[in-house]
Design a protein around this motif. Sequence first.
Motif, mmCIF file in Angstrom:
data_model
loop_
_atom_site.group_PDB
_atom_site.id
_atom_site.type_symbol
_atom_site.label_atom_id
_atom_site.label_comp_id
_atom_site.label_asym_id
_atom_site.label_seq_id
_atom_site.Cartn_x
_atom_site.Cartn_y
_atom_site.Cartn_z
ATOM 1 N N UNK A 1 -29.661 42.107 -2.828
ATOM 2 C CA UNK A 1 -29.917 43.555 -2.739
ATOM 3 C C UNK A 1 -28.608 44.289 -2.461
ATOM 4 N N UNK A 2 -27.805 43.770 -1.532
ATOM 5 C CA UNK A 2 -26.514 44.386 -1.214
ATOM 6 C C UNK A 2 -25.542 44.257 -2.386
ATOM 7 N N UNK A 3 -25.503 43.086 -3.019
ATOM 8 C CA UNK A 3 -24.603 42.877 -4.157
ATOM 9 C C UNK A 3 -24.939 43.824 -5.300
ATOM 10 N N UNK A 4 -26.222 43.915 -5.652
ATOM 11 C CA UNK A 4 -26.637 44.753 -6.776
ATOM 12 C C UNK A 4 -26.712 46.230 -6.410
ATOM 13 N N UNK A 5 -26.789 46.538 -5.119
ATOM 14 C CA UNK A 5 -26.871 47.923 -4.688
ATOM 15 C C UNK A 5 -28.175 48.591 -5.083
ATOM 16 N N UNK A 6 -29.250 47.802 -5.168
ATOM 17 C CA UNK A 6 -30.544 48.367 -5.555
ATOM 18 C C UNK A 6 -31.674 47.511 -5.018
ATOM 19 N N UNK A 7 -32.857 48.085 -5.079
ATOM 20 C CA UNK A 7 -34.066 47.367 -4.689
ATOM 21 C C UNK A 7 -34.558 46.537 -5.879
ATOM 22 N N UNK A 8 -35.261 45.447 -5.615
ATOM 23 C CA UNK A 8 -35.813 44.663 -6.727
ATOM 24 C C UNK A 8 -36.890 45.438 -7.477
ATOM 25 N N UNK A 9 -37.018 45.142 -8.758
ATOM 26 C CA UNK A 9 -38.064 45.751 -9.584
ATOM 27 C C UNK A 9 -39.400 45.047 -9.383
ATOM 28 N N UNK A 10 -39.342 43.766 -9.040
ATOM 29 C CA UNK A 10 -40.539 42.957 -8.826
ATOM 30 C C UNK A 10 -40.314 42.129 -7.570
#
Length: 133
Positions: free
Chosen positions: A25-34
Amino acid sequence: MSTFPPLSHVALTVRDLTVSAPWYRALFGSEPAIDEDTDPDLHHTVWVVGNGTLIGLHQHGTPAPPEAFSELRVGLDHVAFGVGTRAELEAWAARLDELDVPHGAIKDASYGSGLSFRDPDGLALEFFAPPAA
């Protein structure tokens, strides 16, 4: 069939989603879609990255064997995320530093430049840029 289809998704098995999901989550800078159980023995958390590629984390009901990940074992070597330039690699190195994610130095080769790092389970990851024009 005239063209080979693009990559749709990568599914990575992790030991503990409570450790790995916040890290990604920190690496991608976003919340999961699923983020769901698909059956009694599998939970998966999935992000949409880049141009629509899905990166999924799977935690199976059966615990993973105790040995550490090794790119020398037959199977996965590493997963690489494409960036446009070496300057973007330098920006990602700084971002990994901000996240306290250990990484190697940027390595330049005739085929491009790479920045290697590992996830909490030791899975080999990389940011990769094509060679400078």
